[in-house]
Design an enzyme around this catalytic site. Structure first.
Site, short mmCIF file in Angstrom:
data_model
loop_
_atom_site.label_atom_id
_atom_site.label_comp_id
_atom_site.label_asym_id
_atom_site.label_seq_id
_atom_site.Cartn_x
_atom_site.Cartn_y
_atom_site.Cartn_z
N HIS A 1 33.42 52.96 22.57
CA HIS A 1 33.04 53.08 21.70
C HIS A 1 32.60 52.66 20.63
O HIS A 1 32.17 53.02 19.86
CB HIS A 1 34.90 53.95 21.23
CG HIS A 1 35.23 52.61 20.68
ND1 HIS A 1 36.17 51.62 21.20
CD2 HIS A 1 35.54 51.29 19.54
CE1 HIS A 1 36.55 50.42 20.73
NE2 HIS A 1 35.28 50.61 20.15
N ASP B 1 37.30 53.47 27.99
CA ASP B 1 36.34 52.84 26.96
C ASP B 1 35.58 51.58 27.28
O ASP B 1 36.17 50.13 26.50
CB ASP B 1 37.69 52.02 26.09
CG ASP B 1 36.72 52.60 25.05
OD1 ASP B 1 35.66 52.91 24.76
OD2 ASP B 1 37.48 51.83 23.81
N SER C 1 35.36 44.57 18.77
CA SER C 1 35.29 45.51 19.92
C SER C 1 34.47 45.46 21.28
O SER C 1 33.81 44.97 21.16
CB SER C 1 35.27 46.83 19.65
OG SER C 1 36.25 47.61 19.35
#
Length: 503
Positions: free
Chosen positions: A143, A173, A247
């Site tokens: 993402h 992911d 992230s």
């Protein structure tokens, strides 16, 4: 006032967008109750811990900030959006925190000329990543890079280098970038996350809010978390401070090994509240290896839609334990070819018991297309072993082949009074359409609604009410406590166990 609590991924889309979360300031206290002997041993151990500086100095050079450029139009900058979050607007103008964020705002705020040429701007998203090899392979989250057209990484020493996208895996992911430079990079290794215990220390390093090289520490709060993002959910929960921009960053154990890849937080405000989730190293290692070798991840595919086996469902089909995965719809794939049907329960794979749907999905996904597996299947009240040759997982798993029906049925309705249902034959002759449901019935509690189609009862096809009542009588003779309905809603199958009504 109801607070909205949500899961959020951690990539920061520009610095201002990342700060569209509330800042709260509070203090708290707690007491630790324990015996003296235990307390002494704990404090003695803590005294020996000299912080995390040695670990950080060892691994930090391998952690990078990931910058993603996109052709999408950049969000305009507004001072009110940036500073009007609860808590921030109450700070004095000279407060150091307010001044700190204003400096960032003014640093990145485009000029009036550039605002007039906003269609030419290329917005930047921030995330984190880490080198896993000396030749420049970098792990991050899917993402983080999913909307990008070009990529760059900023090393720990501030050097900025262009990167190439090698491959992505949206289902877990994860993504891999590659920096092509004639130099060797500092890198880190994946550790064995299976040895990670709840309560163990961990260290997270990343790029929260664009602040590269930020180090936080905490403990493992839980293992095997399912946060509802997909069938492969198996997250490590940590309480190290993790925010937007973290992230793709690594979580380390005290040996300096990567045990997780930070990917999401649970928060009522969008900011850190001590609940973060990392992809286990074992999962990341397997996926990353395939991305580097093939540019994609190939998974084994059974071709079935599945749902959990509840206690009521297991009672209705004579299964001793509420374990396994109930087939709701065998798609046009390997399982259907092998004779697996809706209503069957997969209880083992190659002799190893299956606990739940997630367990089955993970085991099959970890196998290769073309591999033959032996499935233990609970079918018609007994266990059978069925061999299935796995196929490759298609891009679109939402293949549907449902029957069509209408809610208009004239005067052909029939009543299942004991179960609060009124049904009628479907237009195509497959099953009975539910035309009305008593809101106080077990059927309503189980989510059966008008328009649903009852396709089978205890895996037997139904065309009229007597098919259901006859099956109920047979189930009572066998001592069953419930009947199992196969219900189709908008071309999606599911199974519902209804308690047998005793007169």
């Amino acid at each position: 006032m109801v607070k909205k609590t949500f899961f959020t991924t951690l990539a920061a889309v520009s610095f201002s967008a990342a700060l569209e979360t509330a800042l709260f300031f509070s203090g708290c206290g707690s007491s630790l109750w324990t015996t003296k002997a235990h307390a002494n041993s704990v404090f003695s151990s803590l005294m020996q811990q000299q912080g995390f500086a040695d670990i950080v100095s060892q691994v930090k050079p391998a952690v990078v900030s990931v910058q993603v450029k996109s052709n999408k139009k950049k969000k305009e900058w507004f001072f009110s959006d940036f500073f009007s979050t609860p808590g921030f607007d109450q700070l004095p103008d000279q407060h150091p925190l307010k001044k700190f964020f204003q400096d960032f705002y003014n640093r990145d705020k485009p000029s009036n000329k550039s605002l007039q040429r906003s269609h030419r701007l290329r917005p930047i998203a921030f995330g984190s990543g880490f080198f896993i090899s000396s030749d420049g392979y970098i792990v991050t989250n899917n993402h983080v890079i999913s909307d990008g057209t070009s990529y760059a990484v900023v090393l720990d020493d501030g050097t900025e280098l262009n990167a190439k996208l090698i491959g992505t895996d949206p289902r877990t992911d994860l993504a891999v970038l590659k920096v092509n430079e004639k130099r060797k990079f500092s890198y880190v290794d994946f550790g064995d996350d299976s040895k990670l215990r709840v309560g163990d220390w961990v260290v997270a390093i990343g790029n929260p809010f664009g602040l590269g090289g930020t180090v936080t520490a905490g403990i493992v709060s839980a293992r095997g978390r399912d946060i509802g993002t997909g069938v492969y959910d198996d997250f490590i929960q940590i309480d190290a401070a993790v925010n937007r921009g973290n992230s793709g960053g690594p979580t380390f154990d005290l040996n300096g090994k990567v045990v997780g890849v930070n990917t999401a937080i649970f928060s009522p405000s969008g900011g850190n509240v001590g609940i973060a989730f990392a992809i286990p190293a074992a999962t990341a290692k397997q996926v990353v290896q395939q991305l580097i070798e093939k540019g994609l991840v190939q998974r084994g595919w059974l071709g079935v839609q599945i749902q959990p086996v509840t206690k009521e469902i297991s009672d209705s089909i004579g299964l001793k334990e509420a374990k396994g995965a109930l087939i709701t719809d065998p798609l046009k794939g390997p399982a259907a070819k092998a004779g697996i049907k809706a209503g069957d329960v997969i209880i083992s794979v190659n002799g190893e018991k299956i606990n739940d749907v997630r367990d089955l999905a993970k085991r099959i996904a970890n196998m290769s297309p073309g591999e033959t597996v032996t499935l233990g299947v609970w079918k018609s009240g007994k266990e059978e072993n069925i061999k299935v040759k796995l196929d490759s997982m298609p891009e679109d798993e939402n293949m549907k082949d449902g029957s069509k029906y209408s809610n208009e049925h004239g005067n052909s309705d029939e009543t299942l009074e004991d179960y609060g249902l009124i049904v009628a034959p479907s237009d195509d002759g497959v099953g009975l359409v539910v035309t009305d449901v008593d809101p106080d019935s077990d059927a309503a509690d189980k989510g059966i609604r008008p328009g649903d189609v009852i396709v089978t009862v205890n895996n037997k096809s139904v065309k009229k009410v007597s098919d259901i009542t006859d099956t109920i009588k047979n189930a009572q003779k066998l001592g069953r406590k419930a009947i199992l309905l196969q219900v189709r809603t908008n071309d999606q199958n599911r199974f519902v166990a209804l308690p047998i009504f005793k007169k």
